[in-house]
Enzyme design. Structure first.
Site, PDB file in Angstrom:
ATOM      1  N   GLY A  31      -4.308  19.390 -29.448  1.00  0.00           N
ATOM      2  CA  GLY A  31      -3.476  19.098 -28.270  1.00  0.00           C
ATOM      3  C   GLY A  31      -4.205  18.170 -27.324  1.00  0.00           C
ATOM      4  O   GLY A  31      -4.028  18.219 -26.105  1.00  0.00           O
ATOM      5  N   ALA A  32      -5.027  17.291 -27.903  1.00  0.00           N
ATOM      6  CA  ALA A  32      -5.987  16.525 -27.096  1.00  0.00           C
ATOM      7  C   ALA A  32      -5.339  15.483 -26.202  1.00  0.00           C
ATOM      8  O   ALA A  32      -5.972  14.995 -25.271  1.00  0.00           O
ATOM      9  CB  ALA A  32      -7.033  15.872 -28.017  1.00  0.00           C
ATOM     10  N   GLN A  73      -2.067  17.653 -21.121  1.00  0.00           N
ATOM     11  CA  GLN A  73      -2.609  17.734 -19.745  1.00  0.00           C
ATOM     12  C   GLN A  73      -4.009  18.311 -19.698  1.00  0.00           C
ATOM     13  O   GLN A  73      -4.876  17.798 -19.007  1.00  0.00           O
ATOM     14  CB  GLN A  73      -1.827  18.751 -18.949  1.00  0.00           C
ATOM     15  CG  GLN A  73      -0.448  18.617 -18.593  1.00  0.00           C
ATOM     16  CD  GLN A  73      -0.301  19.598 -17.452  1.00  0.00           C
ATOM     17  OE1 GLN A  73      -0.651  19.249 -16.328  1.00  0.00           O
ATOM     18  NE2 GLN A  73       0.131  20.795 -17.766  1.00  0.00           N
ATOM     19  N   ILE A  74      -4.219  19.433 -20.399  1.00  0.00           N
ATOM     20  CA  ILE A  74      -5.549  20.059 -20.361  1.00  0.00           C
ATOM     21  C   ILE A  74      -6.562  19.113 -20.993  1.00  0.00           C
ATOM     22  O   ILE A  74      -7.666  18.916 -20.469  1.00  0.00           O
ATOM     23  CB  ILE A  74      -5.553  21.433 -21.079  1.00  0.00           C
ATOM     24  CG1 ILE A  74      -4.657  22.420 -20.323  1.00  0.00           C
ATOM     25  CG2 ILE A  74      -6.969  21.982 -21.211  1.00  0.00           C
ATOM     26  CD1 ILE A  74      -4.525  23.778 -20.977  1.00  0.00           C
ATOM     27  N   ARG A 101       4.734  34.094 -21.003  1.00  0.00           N
ATOM     28  CA  ARG A 101       3.947  33.412 -22.047  1.00  0.00           C
ATOM     29  C   ARG A 101       4.347  33.896 -23.439  1.00  0.00           C
ATOM     30  O   ARG A 101       4.332  33.140 -24.395  1.00  0.00           O
ATOM     31  CB  ARG A 101       2.454  33.625 -21.802  1.00  0.00           C
ATOM     32  CG  ARG A 101       1.984  33.021 -20.479  1.00  0.00           C
ATOM     33  CD  ARG A 101       0.507  33.257 -20.277  1.00  0.00           C
ATOM     34  NE  ARG A 101       0.046  32.816 -18.979  1.00  0.00           N
ATOM     35  CZ  ARG A 101      -0.205  33.662 -17.968  1.00  0.00           C
ATOM     36  NH1 ARG A 101      -0.046  34.960 -18.108  1.00  0.00           N
ATOM     37  NH2 ARG A 101      -0.642  33.181 -16.814  1.00  0.00           N
ATOM     38  N   VAL A 158      -6.677  28.656 -26.634  1.00  0.00           N
ATOM     39  CA  VAL A 158      -6.195  28.475 -25.262  1.00  0.00           C
ATOM     40  C   VAL A 158      -4.667  28.479 -25.233  1.00  0.00           C
ATOM     41  O   VAL A 158      -4.045  29.027 -24.320  1.00  0.00           O
ATOM     42  CB  VAL A 158      -6.733  27.146 -24.688  1.00  0.00           C
ATOM     43  CG1 VAL A 158      -6.193  26.873 -23.293  1.00  0.00           C
ATOM     44  CG2 VAL A 158      -8.263  27.163 -24.667  1.00  0.00           C
ATOM     45  N   ASP A 199      -8.367  33.624 -15.749  1.00  0.00           N
ATOM     46  CA  ASP A 199      -7.974  34.811 -14.972  1.00  0.00           C
ATOM     47  C   ASP A 199      -9.199  35.390 -14.255  1.00  0.00           C
ATOM     48  O   ASP A 199      -9.128  35.804 -13.098  1.00  0.00           O
ATOM     49  CB  ASP A 199      -7.366  35.855 -15.916  1.00  0.00           C
ATOM     50  CG  ASP A 199      -6.325  35.228 -16.830  1.00  0.00           C
ATOM     51  OD1 ASP A 199      -5.173  35.101 -16.418  1.00  0.00           O
ATOM     52  OD2 ASP A 199      -6.695  34.817 -17.948  1.00  0.00           O
ATOM     53  N   HIS A 236      -3.696  37.967 -21.801  1.00  0.00           N
ATOM     54  CA  HIS A 236      -3.489  36.855 -20.851  1.00  0.00           C
ATOM     55  C   HIS A 236      -1.981  36.775 -20.578  1.00  0.00           C
ATOM     56  O   HIS A 236      -1.264  35.915 -21.115  1.00  0.00           O
ATOM     57  CB  HIS A 236      -4.018  35.551 -21.453  1.00  0.00           C
ATOM     58  CG  HIS A 236      -3.768  34.352 -20.590  1.00  0.00           C
ATOM     59  ND1 HIS A 236      -4.266  34.216 -19.320  1.00  0.00           N
ATOM     60  CD2 HIS A 236      -3.038  33.217 -20.810  1.00  0.00           C
ATOM     61  CE1 HIS A 236      -3.870  33.068 -18.798  1.00  0.00           C
ATOM     62  NE2 HIS A 236      -3.114  32.452 -19.678  1.00  0.00           N
TER      63      HIS A 236
HETATM   64  P1  NAD Z   1       0.766  19.884 -22.756  1.00  0.00           P
HETATM   65  O1  NAD Z   1       2.204  20.021 -23.104  1.00  0.00           O
HETATM   66  O2  NAD Z   1       0.356  18.917 -21.704  1.00  0.00           O
HETATM   67  O3  NAD Z   1      -0.058  19.529 -24.060  1.00  0.00           O
HETATM   68  C1  NAD Z   1       0.130  20.237 -25.237  1.00  0.00           C
HETATM   69  C2  NAD Z   1      -0.322  19.360 -26.355  1.00  0.00           C
HETATM   70  O4  NAD Z   1      -0.174  20.103 -27.559  1.00  0.00           O
HETATM   71  C3  NAD Z   1       0.541  18.085 -26.490  1.00  0.00           C
HETATM   72  O5  NAD Z   1      -0.306  16.961 -26.567  1.00  0.00           O
HETATM   73  C4  NAD Z   1       1.297  18.318 -27.787  1.00  0.00           C
HETATM   74  O6  NAD Z   1       1.570  17.113 -28.496  1.00  0.00           O
HETATM   75  C5  NAD Z   1       0.326  19.232 -28.523  1.00  0.00           C
HETATM   76  N1  NAD Z   1       0.953  19.950 -29.618  1.00  0.00           N
HETATM   77  C6  NAD Z   1       2.212  20.361 -29.738  1.00  0.00           C
HETATM   78  N2  NAD Z   1       2.402  20.917 -30.943  1.00  0.00           N
HETATM   79  C7  NAD Z   1       1.212  20.856 -31.595  1.00  0.00           C
HETATM   80  C8  NAD Z   1       0.766  21.232 -32.875  1.00  0.00           C
HETATM   81  N3  NAD Z   1       1.615  21.772 -33.772  1.00  0.00           N
HETATM   82  N4  NAD Z   1      -0.513  21.020 -33.201  1.00  0.00           N
HETATM   83  C9  NAD Z   1      -1.360  20.455 -32.323  1.00  0.00           C
HETATM   84  N5  NAD Z   1      -0.978  20.048 -31.099  1.00  0.00           N
HETATM   85  C10 NAD Z   1       0.288  20.251 -30.749  1.00  0.00           C
HETATM   86  O7  NAD Z   1       0.232  21.362 -22.430  1.00  0.00           O
HETATM   87  P2  NAD Z   1      -1.102  21.798 -21.692  1.00  0.00           P
HETATM   88  O8  NAD Z   1      -0.807  21.927 -20.255  1.00  0.00           O
HETATM   89  O9  NAD Z   1      -2.238  20.954 -22.151  1.00  0.00           O
HETATM   90  O10 NAD Z   1      -1.256  23.303 -22.243  1.00  0.00           O
HETATM   91  C11 NAD Z   1      -1.540  23.553 -23.606  1.00  0.00           C
HETATM   92  C12 NAD Z   1      -1.421  25.052 -23.897  1.00  0.00           C
HETATM   93  O11 NAD Z   1      -2.410  25.771 -23.164  1.00  0.00           O
HETATM   94  C13 NAD Z   1      -0.080  25.672 -23.490  1.00  0.00           C
HETATM   95  O12 NAD Z   1       0.335  26.600 -24.475  1.00  0.00           O
HETATM   96  C14 NAD Z   1      -0.405  26.382 -22.184  1.00  0.00           C
HETATM   97  O13 NAD Z   1       0.486  27.428 -21.913  1.00  0.00           O
HETATM   98  C15 NAD Z   1      -1.798  26.890 -22.516  1.00  0.00           C
HETATM   99  N6  NAD Z   1      -2.646  27.294 -21.375  1.00  0.00           N
HETATM  100  C16 NAD Z   1      -3.409  28.396 -21.531  1.00  0.00           C
HETATM  101  C17 NAD Z   1      -4.255  28.809 -20.521  1.00  0.00           C
HETATM  102  C18 NAD Z   1      -5.111  30.041 -20.656  1.00  0.00           C
HETATM  103  O14 NAD Z   1      -5.702  30.462 -19.653  1.00  0.00           O
HETATM  104  N7  NAD Z   1      -5.255  30.643 -21.827  1.00  0.00           N
HETATM  105  C19 NAD Z   1      -4.304  28.061 -19.340  1.00  0.00           C
HETATM  106  C20 NAD Z   1      -3.509  26.929 -19.205  1.00  0.00           C
HETATM  107  C21 NAD Z   1      -2.669  26.544 -20.253  1.00  0.00           C
HETATM  108  C1  LMR Z   2      -2.105  29.911 -16.845  1.00  0.00           C
HETATM  109  O1  LMR Z   2      -2.504  31.068 -16.748  1.00  0.00           O
HETATM  110  O2  LMR Z   2      -2.147  29.119 -15.885  1.00  0.00           O
HETATM  111  C2  LMR Z   2      -1.629  29.404 -18.173  1.00  0.00           C
HETATM  112  O3  LMR Z   2      -1.625  30.424 -19.119  1.00  0.00           O
HETATM  113  C3  LMR Z   2      -0.308  28.733 -18.094  1.00  0.00           C
HETATM  114  C4  LMR Z   2       0.815  29.732 -17.908  1.00  0.00           C
HETATM  115  O4  LMR Z   2       1.779  29.659 -18.671  1.00  0.00           O
HETATM  116  O5  LMR Z   2       0.722  30.569 -17.021  1.00  0.00           O
END
Ligand code: NAD
Ligand code: LMR
Length: 329
Positions: A11-12, A15-16, A98, A129, A159, A187
């Site tokens: 997912g490079a 946003q993250i 989630r 993540v 968290d 989470h």
């Molecule tokens: P984003 O939509 O900006 O980016 C996601 C990326 O994943 C995109 O580039 C997309 O093309 C890619 N993607 C989609 N399907 C894919 C696949 N099959 N294989 C590989 N890549 C794929 O989202 P983001 O804001 O970067 O968030 C990514 C994930 O992280 C989300 O699921 C979000 O909920 C999660 N997240 C988790 C935490 C945590 O604390 N655990 C915190 C923030 C976000």
């Molecule tokens: C967060 O905790 O900020 C991420 O898991 C994104 C979400 O869906 O809450």
């Protein structure tokens, strides 16, 4: 100079990713003497976004960055990787929980587990993540039977950091003075941010907050539990990204280099049966890390009401697993 390590990030182009890659390349994750090869993955439709990302990586002229590979082929991304940061997945929108993402995201992690199993280094460390992170981490681990299950983790560090920050602001001390915070469980909004063992300069925080039990129950716990939703609302639909990237750096750094003296962190790891959380879920526990290994902090005293909160989060994980049990093989 040390030999370079290979870090896969899925997912490079998301946003993250945009907050994360430059910090890894700068040495924030593995140290300023550790050369790095970035193995970046995203889906085929996102490949065009790599152009600008790589141009900017080039323009930073990072001394540690030996090579950048960008691909939609998981075998290339995970090939010989030392670390995998599994970020790629759909984020939730407003009014979603989630776990509503499981149907869309679960299959991603099944495929990634299988590919890690065939091409990654045998001692690769994996951080999941993408949400719902605990169950996705479990799916990944179950599909990678030849790798050590202790090398799989889910991210609860965001968290944990949120909890530290809320308390530091409440009692007006720097975050760095607070130790032994815990976020237990999933989470999700059933997670249990637990202040009962936390200290500030060796004094129990609860002893300083004897008048504040309402704040703990009515403000602290729900604020941390629901912070992800609050960020999505404040960012008009976008979920946390900079703070998530920072938590990824913190999680991996501590796992590899060790936690602070007299402190612990919260990590989603495979349960062992301690604290009445049966084996077979990825659950967040307090852990210390040393020499690249985590150790769950055991034998903390848990009150009956805290035990109940911890069980509630465990039950939710079982429900999530039940919904996607077809993805375990
Ligand atoms: P984003 O939509 O900006 O980016 C996601 C990326 O994943 C995109 O580039 C997309 O093309 C890619 N993607 C989609 N399907 C894919 C696949 N099959 N294989 C590989 N890549 C794929 O989202 P983001 O804001 O970067 O968030 C990514 C994930 O992280 C989300 O699921 C979000 O909920 C999660 N997240 C988790 C935490 C945590 O604390 N655990 C915190 C923030 C976000
Ligand atoms: C967060 O905790 O900020 C991420 O898991 C994104 C979400 O869906 O809450």
């Amino acid at each position: 100079m040390k030999p370079p390590i290979r870090i896969a990030v899925t997912g490079a182009t998301g946003q993250i990713g945009y907050s994360l890659l430059y910090r890894i390349a700068a040495g924030d994750m593995f140290g300023h003497d550790q050369p790095i090869i970035l193995q970046l993955h995203d889906i085929t439709e996102a490949q065009s976004f790599f152009k600008g990302i790589i141009m900017e990586l080039d323009d930073c002229a990072f001394p540690l960055l030996n090579q950048v590979i960008a691909t939609d082929n998981l075998e290339v991304a995970f090939g010989d990787a030392d670390f995998a940061l599994l970020v790629g997945a759909r984020p939730r929108g407003e009014k979603m929980e989630r776990k509503d993402l499981l149907a869309a995201n679960g299959p991603i992690f099944r495929q990634q587990g299988k590919t890690l199993n065939s091409v990654a280094k045998r001692n690769i460390k994996v951080l999941v993540v993408g949400n719902p992170a605990n169950t996705n981490a479990f799916i990944t681990l179950k599909n990678a039977p030849d790798l050590d299950p202790r090398n799989f983790s889910a991210m609860l560090r965001l968290d944990h950091n949120r909890a530290l920050s809320q308390v530091a602001q409440k009692i007006n001390v720097p975050v760095s003075k607070i130790n032994k915070m815990i976020v237990w469980g999933n989470h999700s909004n059933t997670q249990f941010p637990d202040l009962s063992h936390a200290t500030v300069e060796n004094q129990k925080i609860l002893e300083l907050m004897t008048q504040d039990s309402d704040w703990i129950n009515d403000t602290f716990i729900p604020t941390v539990q629901n912070r992800g939703s609050a960020i999505i609302a404040a960012r008009q639909g976008k979920s946390s990204a900079a703070s998530a990237a920072n938590a990824i750096i913190n999680h991996m750094r501590d796992w590899v280099f060790g936690t602070r003296e007299n402190d612990w962190v919260s990590m989603g790891v495979l349960s062992t049966g301690c604290y009445d959380i049966p084996t077979g879920v990825i659950y967040s526990f307090p852990v210390t890390c040393k020499n690249g290994q985590y150790q769950i902090v055991e034998d903390l005293k848990i009150t009956p009401s805290d035990h109940q909160r911890m069980q509630q989060s465990y039950q939710e994980l079982l429900t999530e697993q039940e919904a996607i049990k077809n993805l375990f093989n």
